[in-house]
Design a protein around this motif. Sequence first.
Motif, PDB file in Angstrom:
ATOM      1  N   ARG A 184       0.821  -1.211   0.000  1.00  0.00           N
ATOM      2  CA  ARG A 184       0.000   0.000   0.000  1.00  0.00           C
ATOM      3  C   ARG A 184       0.857   1.264   0.000  1.00  0.00           C
ATOM      4  O   ARG A 184       0.577   2.208  -0.733  1.00  0.00           O
ATOM      5  CB  ARG A 184      -0.945   0.009   1.200  1.00  0.00           C
ATOM      6  N   SER A 226      -3.595   3.247  -5.376  1.00  0.00           N
ATOM      7  CA  SER A 226      -4.068   3.078  -4.002  1.00  0.00           C
ATOM      8  C   SER A 226      -5.381   2.316  -3.975  1.00  0.00           C
ATOM      9  O   SER A 226      -5.670   1.588  -3.016  1.00  0.00           O
ATOM     10  CB  SER A 226      -4.240   4.446  -3.333  1.00  0.00           C
ATOM     11  N   ARG A 227      -6.179   2.481  -5.041  1.00  0.00           N
ATOM     12  CA  ARG A 227      -7.434   1.729  -5.113  1.00  0.00           C
ATOM     13  C   ARG A 227      -7.181   0.294  -5.577  1.00  0.00           C
ATOM     14  O   ARG A 227      -7.763  -0.651  -5.049  1.00  0.00           O
ATOM     15  CB  ARG A 227      -8.419   2.426  -6.061  1.00  0.00           C
ATOM     16  N   GLY A 278      -5.778  -2.574  -2.985  1.00  0.00           N
ATOM     17  CA  GLY A 278      -6.684  -3.281  -2.095  1.00  0.00           C
ATOM     18  C   GLY A 278      -7.149  -4.590  -2.700  1.00  0.00           C
ATOM     19  O   GLY A 278      -7.174  -5.637  -2.033  1.00  0.00           O
ATOM     20  N   ARG A 321      -6.166  -8.417  -1.397  1.00  0.00           N
ATOM     21  CA  ARG A 321      -7.220  -9.382  -1.073  1.00  0.00           C
ATOM     22  C   ARG A 321      -7.033 -10.672  -1.863  1.00  0.00           C
ATOM     23  O   ARG A 321      -7.348 -11.762  -1.378  1.00  0.00           O
ATOM     24  CB  ARG A 321      -8.606  -8.782  -1.352  1.00  0.00           C
ATOM     25  N   GLU A 370     -14.333 -10.321   3.037  1.00  0.00           N
ATOM     26  CA  GLU A 370     -15.295  -9.374   2.474  1.00  0.00           C
ATOM     27  C   GLU A 370     -16.397  -9.065   3.483  1.00  0.00           C
ATOM     28  O   GLU A 370     -16.814  -7.913   3.643  1.00  0.00           O
ATOM     29  CB  GLU A 370     -15.900  -9.949   1.190  1.00  0.00           C
ATOM     30  N   ALA A 377     -15.243  -6.895   6.494  1.00  0.00           N
ATOM     31  CA  ALA A 377     -15.123  -5.471   6.185  1.00  0.00           C
ATOM     32  C   ALA A 377     -16.464  -4.749   6.223  1.00  0.00           C
ATOM     33  O   ALA A 377     -16.502  -3.520   6.295  1.00  0.00           O
ATOM     34  CB  ALA A 377     -14.478  -5.294   4.809  1.00  0.00           C
ATOM     35  N   GLU A 394      -3.706  -5.420   5.547  1.00  0.00           N
ATOM     36  CA  GLU A 394      -4.717  -4.674   4.793  1.00  0.00           C
ATOM     37  C   GLU A 394      -6.087  -4.852   5.428  1.00  0.00           C
ATOM     38  O   GLU A 394      -6.890  -3.913   5.467  1.00  0.00           O
ATOM     39  CB  GLU A 394      -4.730  -5.164   3.342  1.00  0.00           C
ATOM     40  N   ARG A 395      -6.383  -6.037   5.947  1.00  0.00           N
ATOM     41  CA  ARG A 395      -7.662  -6.270   6.627  1.00  0.00           C
ATOM     42  C   ARG A 395      -7.843  -5.306   7.794  1.00  0.00           C
ATOM     43  O   ARG A 395      -8.966  -4.900   8.114  1.00  0.00           O
ATOM     44  CB  ARG A 395      -7.729  -7.706   7.150  1.00  0.00           C
ATOM     45  N   ARG A 439      -7.301  -2.301   8.058  1.00  0.00           N
ATOM     46  CA  ARG A 439      -7.702  -0.938   7.702  1.00  0.00           C
ATOM     47  C   ARG A 439      -9.143  -0.640   8.122  1.00  0.00           C
ATOM     48  O   ARG A 439      -9.507   0.517   8.296  1.00  0.00           O
ATOM     49  CB  ARG A 439      -7.544  -0.721   6.192  1.00  0.00           C
TER      50      ARG A 439
END
Length: 269
Positions: free
Chosen positions: A45, A62-63, A66, A70, A82, A85, A129-130, A132
């Motif tokens: 990231r 940055s988009r 993610g 995943r 999923e 989140a 990342e999770r 976040r």
Amino acid sequence: MDYYGYELRRAREAAGPTLAQLGSIVFCTGSLIGQIETAARVPQREFSERVDAALGTDGLFSRLVGMVLRSQLPSWFQPYAEMEAKAASISTYQAQVVYGLLQTPEYARAVLEAGWVAGLDGQVAARLERQRILALEQPPLVWVVLDEVVLHRPFGGRGVMRKQLTHLLKFQGRREIRVQVLPLGVGQHPATAGGFTVMRFDGHADISYSENYDSGFTTANPSVVKDCAHRYDHLQAAALSIEDSAKLITRVREERCAEEAEPERSAVA
């Protein structure tokens, strides 16, 4: 990863810098950028945010990162990530390791390495990342009950474990995150089959989740979810209070994960 790499190469060539030139701007080697462009390395990231700034790509990478991260999760785990989140609340009992959302990078690496996972760097990045979702404006309410055994099992060694226990203590002041410890003195309890999670959603059915080493089981069956929620209530009742749990975590950290003293240096004549 292929799509990310293609878009990175296209944006770099359109902007003009060579691999080495872009590397010097985003603080990495040109070789690393080349590996990411050819999908040989997983982008991180921080790297993606720097590339967006360097190439003026308006947050594109940055988009994309993610989705890339995943994709590094095991395929059987991706549906859970999923749902995690999107959950309004997460109640989890962990009997072996610290819950993934609360792991430090070093502890996560040690846990994943012990599980003999492939693509270790990518999986560590995906696990972080999770986390976040904890920084969202409206994060889920996360309530974690840890078996005391988790505190005593030093994944990564004493230094890594000390840092992990210190990290757990930092959540004590956050209203949306609660950590309780089920002490070793508790004998019979209703989770002898192992860890499990109950997630609740706004406008959708609640679900329960459990897993073994290579698969996960998710269900919205009302009777199963009700049973898991009931078991979780009993675990919370048997666990130490949030304050006493923090005291226990502190004690284990100081007694079992004490910082090693610097070796004394003998004077040289």
